[in-house]
Scaffold this motif. Structure first.
Motif, mmCIF file in Angstrom:
data_model
loop_
_atom_site.group_PDB
_atom_site.id
_atom_site.type_symbol
_atom_site.label_atom_id
_atom_site.label_comp_id
_atom_site.label_asym_id
_atom_site.label_seq_id
_atom_site.Cartn_x
_atom_site.Cartn_y
_atom_site.Cartn_z
ATOM 1 N N LEU A 182 -4.336 9.508 7.329
ATOM 2 C CA LEU A 182 -3.731 8.917 6.143
ATOM 3 C C LEU A 182 -4.806 8.600 5.105
ATOM 4 O O LEU A 182 -5.908 8.172 5.447
ATOM 5 N N THR A 234 -8.509 -2.222 2.477
ATOM 6 C CA THR A 234 -8.022 -0.855 2.649
ATOM 7 C C THR A 234 -8.374 -0.353 4.037
ATOM 8 O O THR A 234 -9.511 -0.510 4.481
ATOM 9 N N GLN A 235 -7.395 0.241 4.696
ATOM 10 C CA GLN A 235 -7.681 0.872 5.971
ATOM 11 C C GLN A 235 -8.079 2.321 5.710
ATOM 12 O O GLN A 235 -7.341 3.073 5.079
ATOM 13 N N SER A 259 -9.045 -7.945 19.303
ATOM 14 C CA SER A 259 -8.254 -8.977 18.627
ATOM 15 C C SER A 259 -6.769 -8.808 18.877
ATOM 16 O O SER A 259 -6.038 -9.784 18.960
ATOM 17 N N ILE A 260 -6.325 -7.573 18.890
ATOM 18 C CA ILE A 260 -4.901 -7.296 19.044
ATOM 19 C C ILE A 260 -4.706 -6.165 20.056
ATOM 20 O O ILE A 260 -5.380 -5.141 19.986
ATOM 21 N N GLU A 285 -11.437 -8.675 7.869
ATOM 22 C CA GLU A 285 -10.116 -9.055 8.372
ATOM 23 C C GLU A 285 -9.165 -9.398 7.240
ATOM 24 O O GLU A 285 -8.141 -10.007 7.459
ATOM 25 N N TYR A 311 -4.317 3.756 16.315
ATOM 26 C CA TYR A 311 -2.892 3.939 16.077
ATOM 27 C C TYR A 311 -2.427 5.167 16.862
ATOM 28 O O TYR A 311 -3.167 6.121 17.048
ATOM 29 N N TYR A 366 0.227 5.216 1.203
ATOM 30 C CA TYR A 366 -0.667 6.185 1.814
ATOM 31 C C TYR A 366 -0.004 7.559 1.776
ATOM 32 O O TYR A 366 1.221 7.682 1.836
ATOM 33 N N LYS A 423 -3.029 0.439 -3.965
ATOM 34 C CA LYS A 423 -2.609 -0.791 -3.305
ATOM 35 C C LYS A 423 -2.374 -1.885 -4.339
ATOM 36 O O LYS A 423 -3.014 -1.906 -5.409
ATOM 37 N N PRO A 430 2.618 5.637 11.761
ATOM 38 C CA PRO A 430 1.668 5.215 12.807
ATOM 39 C C PRO A 430 2.098 3.887 13.432
ATOM 40 O O PRO A 430 2.620 3.003 12.749
ATOM 41 N N PHE A 484 0.839 -1.190 0.000
ATOM 42 C CA PHE A 484 0.000 0.000 0.000
ATOM 43 C C PHE A 484 0.882 1.251 0.000
ATOM 44 O O PHE A 484 1.969 1.248 0.572
ATOM 45 N N TYR A 502 -9.470 0.138 14.403
ATOM 46 C CA TYR A 502 -8.088 0.180 14.870
ATOM 47 C C TYR A 502 -7.802 1.500 15.586
ATOM 48 O O TYR A 502 -8.321 2.545 15.201
ATOM 49 N N TYR A 562 -4.469 -8.069 9.960
ATOM 50 C CA TYR A 562 -5.132 -6.822 10.312
ATOM 51 C C TYR A 562 -4.228 -5.632 10.100
ATOM 52 O O TYR A 562 -4.578 -4.653 9.475
ATOM 53 N N PHE A 613 4.282 -0.197 8.461
ATOM 54 C CA PHE A 613 4.599 1.001 7.689
ATOM 55 C C PHE A 613 6.101 1.197 7.560
ATOM 56 O O PHE A 613 6.872 0.831 8.464
ATOM 57 N N LEU A 636 0.593 0.691 15.588
ATOM 58 C CA LEU A 636 -0.665 0.051 15.968
ATOM 59 C C LEU A 636 -0.741 -0.116 17.476
ATOM 60 O O LEU A 636 0.223 -0.540 18.122
ATOM 61 N N SER A 651 -12.160 -6.600 16.146
ATOM 62 C CA SER A 651 -12.795 -7.278 15.028
ATOM 63 C C SER A 651 -14.126 -7.828 15.498
ATOM 64 O O SER A 651 -14.169 -8.570 16.480
ATOM 65 N N PHE A 682 -8.694 5.845 7.316
ATOM 66 C CA PHE A 682 -8.261 6.547 8.516
ATOM 67 C C PHE A 682 -9.123 7.778 8.779
ATOM 68 O O PHE A 682 -9.552 8.466 7.846
ATOM 69 N N GLY A 683 -9.314 8.062 10.058
ATOM 70 C CA GLY A 683 -9.899 9.321 10.456
ATOM 71 C C GLY A 683 -8.841 10.401 10.481
ATOM 72 O O GLY A 683 -7.651 10.134 10.288
ATOM 73 N N LEU A 718 -4.812 8.093 15.816
ATOM 74 C CA LEU A 718 -5.574 7.840 14.597
ATOM 75 C C LEU A 718 -6.448 6.609 14.762
ATOM 76 O O LEU A 718 -6.022 5.595 15.307
#
Lengths: 113, 114
Positions: free
Chosen positions: A44, B102-103, B55-56, B97, B35, A36, A49, B43, A34, B33, A99, A103, B45, B50, B105-106, B90
């Protein structure tokens, strides 16, 4: 573990010049890669991708990247830089868990008039 | 609509305060997520939820406490933070999953701990 390395923490180009931001990956399995972009004081935004469908990936804002397995690279290019392209660019690869993204350290692009 | 919203935009807090960060998405995404991003760094994590389950947890100190009340909402509760916790926080979301998801982001919450 999958990882990416971005070569060059700062890149400066003239407006209208070619933009080339370098990213090399390390992965024991076929990676998903990816790019970003992050503008100042923002989150971001995905540029493009690679998910193995095609080696040349076209993204938003005129950017594209080519996946080269032989060179383990996924460099980002744009034929002609605009002032508005000045931002931080991050290359990322999926992690083993699926998940999370791993980066790179980021490349700050400066565009000069 | 591919928008992830975060509130507040900025937050200043003392080391004894309790505050919360909020993240919301209405894209039907099932993974969310948190970050942490320090200046000029990528960023990092912190947490992944999930299907509303944690989950993490990337070995984040207990002064950060995530919560996912429903599939659209993600909170990060803050208590007894340290000045080094000052950063951009973030939130992101994905459809599921999948490795290729694509993630989104805010815009982030800029946190300053005094």
């Amino acid at each position: 573990a999958q990882s990416v390395t971005q070569l060059g923490s700062h890149v400066s180009v003239s407006e209208g010049a070619l933009v080339l931001l370098r990213c090399n990956y390390s992965s024991s399995v076929p990676p998903y890669l990816f790019w970003y972009v992050q503008y100042p004081n923002q989150g971001l935004q995905l540029l493009l991708k690679y998910t193995s469908a095609a080696t040349l990936v076209k993204g938003i804002n005129g950017f594209e990247a080519e996946f080269k397995k032989s060179e383990t690279s996924f460099h980002l290019t744009k034929p002609s830089a605009h002032m508005s392209d000045a931002a931080e660019y991050f290359c990322a690869v999926n992690s083993n868990s699926g998940y999370a993204l791993n980066f790179g350290k980021g490349t700050s692009l400066l565009v000069t008039p | 609509d591919t928008e992830v919203t975060q509130t507040p935009k900025h937050l200043v807090m003392g080391m004894t305060n309790k505050k919360s960060l909020k993240c919301e998405q209405h894209m039907g995404h099932r993974a969310m997520y948190w970050y942490k991003q320090k200046a000029k760094k990528p960023p990092e994590l912190m947490f992944v939820y999930s299907y509303e389950k944690l989950s993490i947890n990337e070995s984040v100190p207990s002064r950060f406490s995530p919560e996912c009340p429903n599939s659209s909402l993600l909170n990060l509760h803050l208590h007894a933070l340290q000045p080094e916790d000052s950063a951009l926080y973030l939130c992101a979301s994905t459809v599921g999953e999948g490795f290729t998801d694509t993630q989104y982001f805010g815009p982030g919450t800029r946190l300053t701990v005094l």
